[in-house]
Write a protein that holds these residues in place. Structure first.
Motif, short mmCIF file in Angstrom:
data_model
loop_
_atom_site.label_atom_id
_atom_site.label_comp_id
_atom_site.label_asym_id
_atom_site.label_seq_id
_atom_site.Cartn_x
_atom_site.Cartn_y
_atom_site.Cartn_z
N VAL A 54 1.11 -1.00 0.08
CA VAL A 54 0.14 -0.04 0.04
C VAL A 54 1.05 1.26 -0.21
CG1 VAL A 54 -1.85 1.14 1.21
CG2 VAL A 54 -1.77 -1.24 1.34
N ILE A 56 1.33 5.75 -0.48
CA ILE A 56 0.99 7.09 -1.02
C ILE A 56 2.01 7.52 -1.85
CG2 ILE A 56 0.31 9.32 -0.17
CD1 ILE A 56 -0.58 8.05 2.37
N LEU A 80 -4.44 2.58 8.63
CA LEU A 80 -5.54 2.90 7.81
C LEU A 80 -6.60 1.82 7.65
CD1 LEU A 80 -3.66 4.46 4.70
CD2 LEU A 80 -4.86 5.82 6.63
N ASP A 139 -3.13 4.69 -2.66
CA ASP A 139 -3.77 5.40 -1.94
C ASP A 139 -4.61 6.76 -2.73
OD1 ASP A 139 -4.60 8.09 -0.40
OD2 ASP A 139 -4.39 6.50 1.25
N SER A 140 -5.91 6.62 -2.75
CA SER A 140 -6.45 7.65 -3.54
C SER A 140 -6.15 8.86 -3.59
CB SER A 140 -8.18 7.37 -3.38
OG SER A 140 -8.36 7.86 -1.95
N ARG A 141 -5.62 9.36 -2.62
CA ARG A 141 -5.09 10.88 -2.18
C ARG A 141 -4.17 11.09 -3.26
NH1 ARG A 141 -4.40 10.41 4.13
NH2 ARG A 141 -3.90 8.24 3.30
N LYS A 162 -6.04 1.85 -7.67
CA LYS A 162 -6.14 2.86 -6.92
C LYS A 162 -7.28 2.62 -5.80
CE LYS A 162 -5.48 5.31 -11.22
NZ LYS A 162 -5.99 6.09 -12.51
#
Length: 163
Positions: A54, A56, A80, A139-141, A162
């Motif tokens: 996972v 970011i 998370l 991570d969608s951010r 995503k």
């Protein structure tokens, strides 16, 4: 995630919300079926020794090259709730390295791709990586930073999702 949904259901019922219990049961069964399918799929991932990371994504100034560089945030997925649930359902997630208090867990592209020359990350040198990742959950951010159509993109040799 499942425990959070259960708590929200309990709160809605306590507060007297108009809850269609028959429809709620249908949705719960669908969620259970999806969880079972996911768990079976993750068993296949384990059998194939596949690893999921996972991440970011970000960018920052590389102090060595003085160019802007892609970064990967290395973190513990259990912090998370979505990745934690995926791991509880059997996803073989890789966890973060141990960092000191003063250490940054943002990993620069040049450090991640060990065989690439500084500032020259491309598909010709992306085989030797810091993490043995087969599949990425992005991570969608940060998903707007991924351009899967870009020729030579660092991500072309790995699959990603995503979330």
């Amino acid at each position: 995630m499942i425990d959070i949904v259960q708590r929200i259901e309990e709160l809605a019922i306590f507060l007297g919300a108009d809850v269609d219990m028959a429809e709620l049961e249908v949705q719960k069964q669908a969620a259970c079926n999806a969880a079972t399918t996911f768990t079976r799929t993750m068993e296949e991932f384990h059998q194939k020794d596949m690893r999921i990371k996972v991440a970011i994504l970000g960018s920052e100034l590389d102090q060595k090259t003085r160019f802007s560089s892609a970064t990967i945030r290395d973190f513990d997925p259990t912090t998370l709730w979505v990745p934690r649930t995926l791991e509880e359902l059997g996803a073989p997630l890789l966890h973060a390295a141990t960092y000191g208090e003063d250490d940054d867990n943002d990993i620069m592209a040049d450090d991640y791709f060990a065989d690439c020359e500084p500032g020259l990350v491309n598909e010709t040198c992306n085989g030797n990586t810091l993490f043995p990742v087969d599949f990425w959950f992005i991570d969608s951010r940060s998903f707007r930073l991924v351009d899967e159509t870009q020729e030579g993109c660092e991500c072309t040799s790995h699959r990603y999702l995503k979330f």
